[in-house]
Design a protein around this motif. Structure first.
Motif, short mmCIF file in Angstrom:
data_model
loop_
_atom_site.label_atom_id
_atom_site.label_comp_id
_atom_site.label_asym_id
_atom_site.label_seq_id
_atom_site.Cartn_x
_atom_site.Cartn_y
_atom_site.Cartn_z
N VAL A 1 37.26 22.83 -24.10
CA VAL A 1 36.66 22.44 -22.76
C VAL A 1 35.52 21.91 -23.00
N VAL A 2 35.33 20.45 -22.18
CA VAL A 2 34.03 19.93 -22.39
C VAL A 2 33.02 20.31 -21.15
N GLU A 3 33.77 20.19 -19.73
CA GLU A 3 33.13 20.57 -18.53
C GLU A 3 33.90 21.56 -17.74
N PHE A 4 33.64 22.41 -17.27
CA PHE A 4 34.21 23.61 -16.18
C PHE A 4 33.39 23.80 -14.99
N SER A 5 34.06 23.87 -13.98
CA SER A 5 33.28 24.23 -12.65
C SER A 5 34.54 24.87 -11.79
N CYS A 6 34.20 25.81 -11.12
CA CYS A 6 34.87 26.50 -10.11
C CYS A 6 34.38 27.36 -8.97
N ALA A 7 35.12 27.48 -7.94
CA ALA A 7 34.56 28.46 -6.82
C ALA A 7 35.72 28.89 -6.12
N GLU A 8 35.57 29.96 -5.34
CA GLU A 8 36.50 30.57 -4.71
C GLU A 8 36.84 29.68 -3.31
N SER A 9 38.25 29.53 -3.03
CA SER A 9 38.61 29.12 -1.89
C SER A 9 38.34 29.77 -0.71
N ASP A 10 38.06 29.20 0.49
CA ASP A 10 37.76 29.65 1.86
C ASP A 10 39.01 30.15 2.45
N ASP A 11 40.41 29.50 1.95
CA ASP A 11 41.43 30.06 2.75
C ASP A 11 42.15 31.08 2.17
N PHE A 12 42.16 31.34 0.74
CA PHE A 12 43.10 32.21 -0.08
C PHE A 12 42.08 32.69 -1.19
N PRO A 13 42.64 33.97 -1.61
CA PRO A 13 41.48 34.50 -2.57
C PRO A 13 42.11 33.98 -3.98
#
Length: 274
Positions: free
Chosen positions: A225-237
């Motif tokens: 993996v070269v780049e990675f980004s994530c966040a939690e959705s506002d609608d579902f867990p």
């Protein structure tokens, strides 16, 4: 005594007839209140997808604008039923009391609004209003199929496909005898995996309790993996984000393994090459 009556003098000046355009413009200004965007349409003989416009059209077009005049000339030659069908396809119901010219002007307004909107960069909605809208955003092969139907002006097929997405088995039972090949094509397009041409993958649907570190480690098991980004959705867990692998093959493996997997979180995993 004598009584004299003065008769009004009749003008001998020829009456100037208003031009067709001058007659149309007041009609545009007053007809906006004559119809409402349909929140839910009763089904005519052809299927109509249940989409809606949130506000009435404003009917404020400048018919001196060459682009508007050109669109008007195209609509002018259409049959009344075809005009009403296209309006319904976009969620606008023309009242039965409206005449031929009025519905055509309404369609010109609608088309020009769509043309203006298409010139702006489209943004994926945070929440989809229907399964049909979701498929247009998340199933590129299906979206390409639908755009092809739109380019051909095949409104009946567009309506059937939209209802099939929104109603599934019920719509299939209604229309399969007449539109079996079309529905089969739609199913194949929905299940088709688009060609992976980039090492970058957009994802959605991994359980949020995996955490950013846990998800990154899961994806690294498929390739560097070269780049990675994530966040939690506002609608579902669930977690949403992007990952860039070192090569396209690793991206393909990630999509093949996880796209469409049901994690029991309210929506299936989505892995899409970008």
């Amino acid at each position: 005594g004598k009584h004299f009556f003065h008769l009004p003098t009749l003008s001998t000046t020829p009456t100037t007839m208003p031009s067709p355009r001058s007659l149309l413009l007041p009609l545009l200004a007053t007809s906006a209140s004559a119809f409402l965007a349909a929140p839910g349409l009763s089904r005519p003989s052809a299927a109509v997808p249940r989409v809606s416009i949130n506000q009435p059209l404003q009917m404020a077009l400048n018919y001196n604008d060459p682009a508007v005049a050109e669109e008007f000339s195209k609509v002018q030659g259409m049959e009344y039923d075809d005009v009403v069908t296209e309006l319904a396809q976009s969620g606008v119901r023309a009242p039965a009391t409206m005449g031929d010219m009025e519905v055509k002007l309404m369609l010109v307004e609608l088309r020009m609004m769509g043309s203006s909107a298409s010139n702006k960069q489209k943004k994926r909605p945070d929440k989809f209003s229907s399964k049909f809208e979701e498929a247009l955003w998340t199933k590129p092969v299906f979206a390409a199929m639908y755009e092809d139907l739109k380019a051909k002006g095949d409104h009946n097929s567009m309506n059937v496909v939209a209802e099939y997405l929104n109603e599934g088995a019920d719509a299939k039972a209604r229309y399969y005898s007449s539109y079996g090949a079309l529905i089969d094509q739609a199913e194949a397009a929905l299940n088709a995996k688009p060609e992976v041409t980039s090492p970058k993958v957009k994802f959605s649907g991994f359980p949020s309790n995996m955490g950013e570190t846990g998800l990154q480690m899961t994806l690294q098991a498929l390739g560097e993996v070269v780049e990675f980004s994530c966040a939690e959705s506002d609608d579902f867990p669930v977690l949403v984000g992007e990952v860039t692998f070192a090569d396209i093959e690793s991206a393909k493996k990630a999509i093949d393994q996880y796209d469409g997997m049901d994690m029991g979180m309210g929506e299936k995993l989505q892995m899409m090459s970008v």
